[in-house]
Design a protein around this motif. Structure first.
Motif, PDB file in Angstrom:
ATOM      1  N   LYS A 412      62.301 136.415  60.419  1.00 42.03           N
ATOM      2  CA  LYS A 412      62.822 135.668  59.280  1.00 42.03           C
ATOM      3  C   LYS A 412      61.795 134.677  58.758  1.00 42.03           C
ATOM      4  CE  LYS A 412      67.706 135.931  60.662  1.00 42.03           C
ATOM      5  NZ  LYS A 412      68.893 135.153  61.088  1.00 42.03           N
ATOM      6  N   ASP A 415      59.225 136.359  56.636  1.00 38.09           N
ATOM      7  CA  ASP A 415      59.764 136.660  55.306  1.00 38.09           C
ATOM      8  C   ASP A 415      59.774 135.424  54.421  1.00 38.09           C
ATOM      9  OD1 ASP A 415      62.253 139.001  56.590  1.00 38.09           O
ATOM     10  OD2 ASP A 415      60.150 139.298  56.017  1.00 38.09           O
ATOM     11  N   SER A 420      53.169 138.933  56.647  1.00 44.25           N
ATOM     12  CA  SER A 420      53.654 139.931  57.594  1.00 44.25           C
ATOM     13  C   SER A 420      53.919 139.295  58.945  1.00 44.25           C
ATOM     14  CB  SER A 420      52.637 141.060  57.752  1.00 44.25           C
ATOM     15  OG  SER A 420      51.492 140.600  58.442  1.00 44.25           O
TER      16      SER A 420
END
Length: 435
Positions: A412, A415, A420
């Motif tokens: 998470k 993101d 990455s």
């Protein structure tokens, strides 16, 4: 063959660890669930490496409920930001330690090999240290313990000379009936030396209201340990030598001699050869004490013992403080970079202070806190640091905040940051960030 039980549900992490372990010549059984690991434990692997949060439960809770024989295996828990408390509880229940992600794989492999080697060693467990230097010292102590010879232990203050002396006494089969009598020669006033060493009869002098047994008499059938023996004045050196040679002495005020049979161990941080050349220490007493001479190396020359000692000392402090405590990898790495001029004594004092001032159950470097080596580098630069270091400091702080916001989830967090997962892992490792 060293066998590893790996319990990890993350396919990327699991595959990475599997490949690295096998490259190191370790035999690995990889389980992705606790239910699979139960059966694998029946083979009693050399060590267990386990994630904390697994699909079918917390590995730390499962560990606490396992039989004592299984918990006695070296267990290493890999934990993220949100499961530190669980890992601390597992350490209290007997786990070897936990490593916060991202961790140093080289360090983990070293720990596994060390744990596996110690578990098959004939003397079961290291008592003075895991370094090659201290294992050699310990091997010599085992040899001299079964022979009634005098031993002189040398080394810097706080290096563990009295601990080594106590080990000799505990291993001596002939000393089981007698006591270990430790004497700090530097702490006794010169006017009281003879009375304390040889004892006195009731009425021998003003204030002698009862008969008093001296150190030599109390050590009968045991061990007399003379710490800081180089501090004895010349007059006492002559009297002590005579008592050691004849194995008897007079209490002050006595008409008959008292006999006492004991092993003599001595320790000093002084250069007694220099003292003999200067005429302040008797040669004949030196050779009476130093039938076997053993030097204990300083802690800074055996950094692998710093981690081992820290774990031992913290376990003792946990019992004294009555609350769970554990250490993060950055904290441990910072300890291993320090010089510890006061050796084990300084290390214990530092840990006690850190524990008292800590707020939670984890000893860690404060946010934005530079390690001792980093601080030294900054000081040498006059307080002006490189632009790269400033960028790293800001990046570290931002990633830590993002991890907290995402409850420690690396996926998470990656993101949210727009990078990455692999890139995030690499940055966390480089910046020594725990997830």
């Amino acid at each position: 063959m060293t066998t590893i039980l790996l319990i990890e549900d993350d396919p990327i992490m699991g595959e990475s660890l599997l490949q690295r372990f096998e490259l190191e010549g370790l035999q690995v059984t990889w389980c992705r669930r606790l239910s699979e690991a139960r059966e694998a434990l029946d083979t009693l692997p050399s060590a267990v490496v386990s994630d904390v949060r697994l699909p079918d439960g917390l590995a730390t809770e499962w560990f606490v409920a396992l039989p004592a024989t299984v918990r006695a295996l070296p267990w290493f828990f890999l934990t993220g930001y949100g499961s530190v408390n669980d890992a601390v509880a597992a350490v209290r229940a007997g786990a070897r330690e936990y490593l916060t992600k991202p961790f140093d794989i080289e360090s983990l492999i070293f720990k596994i090999r060390t744990a596996a080697n110690l578990s098959v060693a004939h003397d079961d467990e290291a008592l003075l240290g895991v370094s090659v230097a201290m294992r050699r010292v310990e091997a010599i102590l085992h040899k001299v313990a079964v022979q009634k010879v005098s031993v002189l232990l040398t080394g810097e203050s706080g290096v563990g000379k009295e601990v080594a002396a106590q080990l000799i006494h505990s291993l001596d089969p002939k000393a089981v009936k007698g006591a270990f009598v430790a004497v700090n020669c530097a702490a006794i006033p010169e006017t009281m030396l003879e009375a304390e060493f040889f004892g006195y009869e009731k009425g021998a002098f003003s204030g002698a209201v009862r008969t008093h047994k001296g150190y030599l008499e109390r050590a009968h059938n045991g061990t007399l340990f003379l710490d800081e023996v180089g501090e004895l004045p010349a007059s006492m050196q002559a009297k002590l030598l005579r008592a050691l040679q004849e194995k008897c002495f007079f209490r002050i005020g006595a008409e008959r001699t008292t006999q006492s049979d004991f092993r003599i161990l001595a320790a000093t941080n002084r250069d007694l050869y220099a003292d003999m050349n200067a005429g302040t220490f008797r040669e004949d007493l030196f050779y009476r004490l130093a039938v076997i001479k053993i030097e204990l190396p300083p802690l800074r020359e055996r950094p692998e013992d710093i981690r081992w000692l820290t774990e031992k000392l913290l376990a003792q402090i946990v019992v004294e403080q009555g609350r769970p405590l554990a250490m993060s990898e950055p904290f441990l790495r910072d300890l291993m970079r320090r010089e510890w001029r006061g050796n084990v004594r300084e290390l214990r004092s530092f840990l006690e202070e850190t524990v008292v001032l800590s707020d939670g159950g984890l000893l860690d470097l404060p946010d934005g806190h530079a390690s001792s080596s980093q601080q030294a580098a900054e000081a040498s630069e006059g307080g002006i640091v490189s632009l790269q270091r400033v960028v790293e400091k800001v990046e570290r702080s931002h990633i830590q905040k993002a991890l907290q916001h995402c409850d420690g989830s690396v996926g998470k967090t990656a993101d949210v940051l727009g990078i990455s997962r692999k890139t995030l892992w690499e940055k966390m490792k480089k910046l020594a960030i725990q997830s």
